[in-house]
Design a protein around this motif. Structure first.
Motif, short mmCIF file in Angstrom:
data_model
loop_
_atom_site.label_atom_id
_atom_site.label_comp_id
_atom_site.label_asym_id
_atom_site.label_seq_id
_atom_site.Cartn_x
_atom_site.Cartn_y
_atom_site.Cartn_z
N ARG A 23 0.91 -1.16 0.06
CA ARG A 23 0.14 0.09 0.07
C ARG A 23 0.84 1.09 0.14
O ARG A 23 2.08 1.34 0.11
CB ARG A 23 -1.03 0.00 1.40
N PRO A 24 0.32 2.53 -0.09
CA PRO A 24 1.25 3.64 -0.27
C PRO A 24 2.11 3.75 1.10
O PRO A 24 3.40 4.16 0.76
CB PRO A 24 0.11 4.74 0.01
N ALA A 25 1.77 3.09 2.32
CA ALA A 25 2.47 3.31 3.44
C ALA A 25 3.79 2.67 3.06
O ALA A 25 5.05 2.88 3.63
CB ALA A 25 1.85 2.81 4.46
N SER A 104 8.83 1.50 -9.15
CA SER A 104 8.63 2.09 -10.33
C SER A 104 7.80 1.19 -11.41
O SER A 104 7.29 1.56 -12.42
CB SER A 104 10.31 2.11 -10.96
N SER A 105 7.83 -0.31 -10.95
CA SER A 105 6.97 -1.18 -11.97
C SER A 105 5.78 -0.96 -11.58
O SER A 105 4.76 -1.38 -12.46
CB SER A 105 7.40 -2.65 -11.72
N VAL A 106 5.00 -0.46 -10.74
CA VAL A 106 3.79 -0.29 -10.32
C VAL A 106 3.29 1.25 -10.10
O VAL A 106 2.19 1.40 -9.65
CB VAL A 106 3.15 -1.18 -9.05
N SER A 107 3.98 2.00 -10.69
CA SER A 107 3.66 3.39 -10.48
C SER A 107 4.35 4.36 -11.67
O SER A 107 5.28 3.74 -12.45
CB SER A 107 3.95 4.19 -9.11
N ILE A 146 12.30 11.92 -4.80
CA ILE A 146 11.66 10.72 -5.56
C ILE A 146 10.26 10.99 -5.56
O ILE A 146 9.42 11.43 -4.48
CB ILE A 146 11.79 9.31 -4.93
N ASP A 147 9.57 11.05 -6.95
CA ASP A 147 8.10 11.42 -7.03
C ASP A 147 7.60 10.34 -7.76
O ASP A 147 7.68 9.74 -8.75
CB ASP A 147 8.14 12.60 -8.24
N VAL A 148 6.45 9.68 -6.85
CA VAL A 148 5.98 8.49 -7.09
C VAL A 148 4.07 9.06 -7.57
O VAL A 148 3.38 9.51 -6.47
CB VAL A 148 5.71 7.50 -6.18
N ARG A 149 3.86 8.79 -8.52
CA ARG A 149 2.63 9.08 -8.93
C ARG A 149 1.54 8.01 -9.46
O ARG A 149 2.07 6.97 -10.05
CB ARG A 149 2.35 10.30 -10.16
N ASP A 150 0.28 8.10 -9.17
CA ASP A 150 -0.72 6.81 -9.55
C ASP A 150 -0.22 5.62 -9.40
O ASP A 150 0.17 4.55 -10.17
CB ASP A 150 -0.91 7.19 -11.00
N LEU A 151 -0.08 5.30 -8.00
CA LEU A 151 0.28 4.11 -7.47
C LEU A 151 -0.60 2.94 -7.96
O LEU A 151 -1.87 3.04 -7.79
CB LEU A 151 0.29 4.05 -5.95
N PHE A 152 -0.45 1.85 -8.30
CA PHE A 152 -1.06 0.54 -8.83
C PHE A 152 -1.78 0.98 -10.10
O PHE A 152 -2.87 0.25 -10.29
CB PHE A 152 -1.79 -0.09 -7.85
N PHE A 153 -1.46 1.94 -11.06
CA PHE A 153 -2.36 2.30 -12.12
C PHE A 153 -2.41 1.28 -13.28
O PHE A 153 -3.46 0.99 -13.86
CB PHE A 153 -1.72 3.58 -12.69
N ASN A 154 -1.18 0.30 -13.19
CA ASN A 154 -1.19 -0.64 -14.34
C ASN A 154 -1.42 -2.04 -13.56
O ASN A 154 -1.18 -3.17 -14.17
CB ASN A 154 0.19 -0.57 -14.91
N THR A 155 -2.07 -1.96 -12.31
CA THR A 155 -2.31 -3.53 -11.70
C THR A 155 -3.69 -3.23 -11.01
O THR A 155 -3.66 -3.02 -9.79
CB THR A 155 -1.39 -3.86 -10.87
#
Length: 636
Positions: A23-25, A104-107, A146-155
């Motif tokens: 999860r984001p945490a 990086s593979s899920v966001s 580090i900028d992480v956007r749209d977590l799990f967008f491709n899953t």
């Protein structure tokens, strides 16, 4: 027939992300640990929509060199370890080299960094099915963002299992809280949807450390905790433990760190639970923030993908060290009128509730030390005053004898059911002390008794206000502690069984019985292995002769199998003594004289764990003068 195929780098990373990124945490935890390993002294965390839409973390650490940026997003690429020897003595929070590749593979993630030895900053991100990296120039001070956007967008299957924004942010906030408690020298700034949640400055001393604790855990924790700092056998334990009266209905205020890493370990939980066993009310949980420091080579952190679990090389040593030090710290707490407070003393101006025990300043001095408020004086008290005190003690002891003579109990030495022996309130040393020429130069911590309320409570006047004592609960603890001391200072008497008890066990349990025979012998049991899947109980301690011996032995074996250690035999013996003490203590509606009440108060001040009865209920409460003034609106 399905053929064996080589997975693409992105799919392999997404599979690995299932363990690392829940999860984001989880994302915040991995990224913050990398920043701390890079020596950052300031961490800024910006979160949107609970971390699902965006997580941005910026640090001022050593940064990443341009030539290493491409490797940074690759699996199993790390600067933390090189050889197996490094893995066996890990000193950093991260070491696997999986986090950045998995995230990086899920966001949609990009990383910008400037190394301390370089004059330019660079940005890298992974693109496409093969996770190819592209490095571009960027503008950035020393450190990493580090900028992480749209977590799990491709899953989407993973994304639909996320909870509400509020729940996800609560988990994320808890991660930041734990890391802020692990590194006081680092500043943390957390904001959610543009609103600042925490702004924690770097800490340089004890006072500011307590302010950080108060900010993260609440001021009540500091006001109701004891400080701890002990060393032995290459182990150091320091931090804060909550008073038994400051317990929780759930284990949500328990933080334990091993070499700066927050862990949840069964062995640690067992040791802490055992240390608080005699003083917590049923179903309540202790509170603590504790730090264990030891040689990294003696603890294995490579046990679980989330690195929340560890394995100690000598678990028994660690368990005994934790239990003994925490148990002693709790036992040594005494009411002390002139002791320094353990935490901040500010109180809210609108509080009007009765103050708990912690509000009366406490001292965790050893029980063997002298009582500061009793001093020899040149002028002795009047003989009538001394006689009054002695008469009061005799009457109180006489009452215990009168009551317990009518109560059946089990003799700790012989195991026979018989009339209970008198349970004197005061020991011989206490009786002789009242016969000496002593004078009170100051009011004792629990003050002097002024009245008895409905035959249940003692009202005592102290320097700080009014103290209320539950006389049955207080006397119960005093009797219980003396019974335990008498029992454990002698060799525990065992009784051979005329007909030994044969127990059918599994082969692994039989092996455990054979290996742990000394554990049973300490408490008067003799348990032997008699076959491949059988064991026999030949001797039992006399105090437990009438109990369910087979059930107890089975429970001990199960406990040893699960935790590597068991305290069930001691627990059963203590339960029996606690029951005997409860029946032998002063009952409600028993009228006491002032001298008898003062004798009870003085005994409470020198008895371990006198703040709670055997069942974990508080024995006294404190109402300060300011609390009394508020009740009558004085000073307004």
């Amino acid at each position: 027939m399905q053929r064996i195929n080589l997975l693409s780098p992105r799919l392999a990373n997404q599979i690995a992300a299932g363990e690392v990124v829940e999860r984001p945490a989880s994302v915040v935890k991995e990224l913050l640990e990398n920043s701390l390993d890079a020596g950052a002294s300031q961490l800024d965390i910006d979160v949107e929509q609970g971390g699902v839409r965006r997580i941005k973390i910026r640090d001022n650490g050593t940064g990443i060199m341009k030539d290493d940026l491409s490797l940074a997003l690759s699996r199993h690429a790390t600067s933390k370890i090189i050889t197996l020897d490094d893995l066996e003595a890990v000193r950093t929070l991260g070491f696997r080299g999986e986090a950045l590749a998995s995230i990086s593979s899920v966001s949609r993630m990009h990383l910008t960094s400037q190394a301390e030895d370089e004059s330019e900053a660079w940005r890298v991100e992974a693109e496409g099915k093969d996770m190819a990296t592209a490095v571009r120039p960027a503008s950035h001070p020393q450190g990493t963002t580090i900028d992480v956007r749209d977590l799990f967008f491709n899953t989407p299957a993973r994304r639909k299992f996320l909870r509400t924004e509020k729940t996800e942010f609560a988990h994320l906030e808890e991660v930041v809280k734990r890391l802020a408690l692990s590194r006081y020298e680092t500043g943390f700034r957390l904001s959610h949807n543009g609103k600042q949640v925490y702004d924690l400055r770097p800490v340089t001393d004890q006072l500011h450390a307590e302010h950080r604790l108060a900010t993260l855990l609440g001021k009540k924790f500091i006001e109701n905790s004891l400080t701890l700092d002990v060393e032995a056998a290459g182990l150091r334990l320091w931090g804060w433990i909550g008073l038994p009266t400051f317990s929780r209905s759930q284990a949500d205020l328990q933080y334990f760190f091993v070499n700066g890493r927050v862990v949840k370990d069964k062995l640690v939980a067992h040791a802490v639970r055992q240390a608080y066993r005699d003083v917590l009310y049923n179903g309540r949980h202790p509170t603590f923030v504790l730090y264990l420091e030891l040689d990294p080579s003696t603890v294995d952190v490579n046990v679980h993908p989330t690195k929340h679990e560890v394995r100690f090389r000598d678990g028994r040593l660690v368990h005994d060290f934790l239990f003994s030090r925490i148990h002693k710290a709790i036992a040594d707490v005494r009411p002390e009128s002139d002791a320094a407070p353990t935490g901040m003393q500010e109180t809210s101006s609108n509080e009007s509730e009765i103050t708990e025990q912690s509000a009366l300043q406490l001292s965790n001095r050893p029980a063997s030390s002298g009582m500061d408020w009793m001093r020899s004086a040149s002028s002795s008290p009047s003989s009538s005053g001394v006689r009054g005190q002695l008469d009061g003690m005799r009457r109180l002891s006489g009452y215990a004898q009168e009551y317990t003579s009518q109560t059946e109990t089990v003799d700790p030495e012989t195991g026979e059911v018989r009339e209970a022996a008198p349970l004197s309130l005061l020991g011989q040393s206490d009786v002789s002390a009242f016969g000496q020429d002593v004078d009170y130069q100051a009011v004792p911590p629990l003050g002097f008794a002024v009245a008895q309320l409905h035959g249940v409570y003692i009202l005592s006047e102290s320097e700080q206000g009014l103290i209320l004592v539950d006389m049955h609960a207080a006397h119960e603890r005093i009797v219980y502690e003396r019974m335990k001391t008498a029992f454990y200072q002698k060799n525990i008497s065992s009784q051979p069984l005329l007909v030994p008890i044969n127990i059918a066990v599994s082969q692994s349990e039989a092996d455990l019985v054979e290996e742990s025979s000394t554990v049973f012998e300490v408490f008067g049991f003799r348990v032997e292995r008699t076959g491949l899947e059988s064991a026999m109980v030949r001797e039992v301690p006399v105090i437990l002769i009438r109990g369910d011996v087979e059930g107890l032995v089975r429970d001990v074996i199960s406990d040893l199998s699960a935790n590597g250690i068991s305290d069930l035999m001691e627990s059963r013996a203590n339960e029996l003594m606690a029951s005997m003490a409860c029946h032998g203590a002063i009952r409600a509606n028993r009228k006491l004289t002032i001298a008898e009440m003062n004798s009870l108060l003085r005994d409470m001040e020198i008895t371990e764990r006198s703040g709670q009865c055997n069942h974990g209920r508080p024995t006294w409460a404190h109402l300060s003068m300011s609390d009394l003034d508020k009740l009558f609106l004085r000073g307004r």
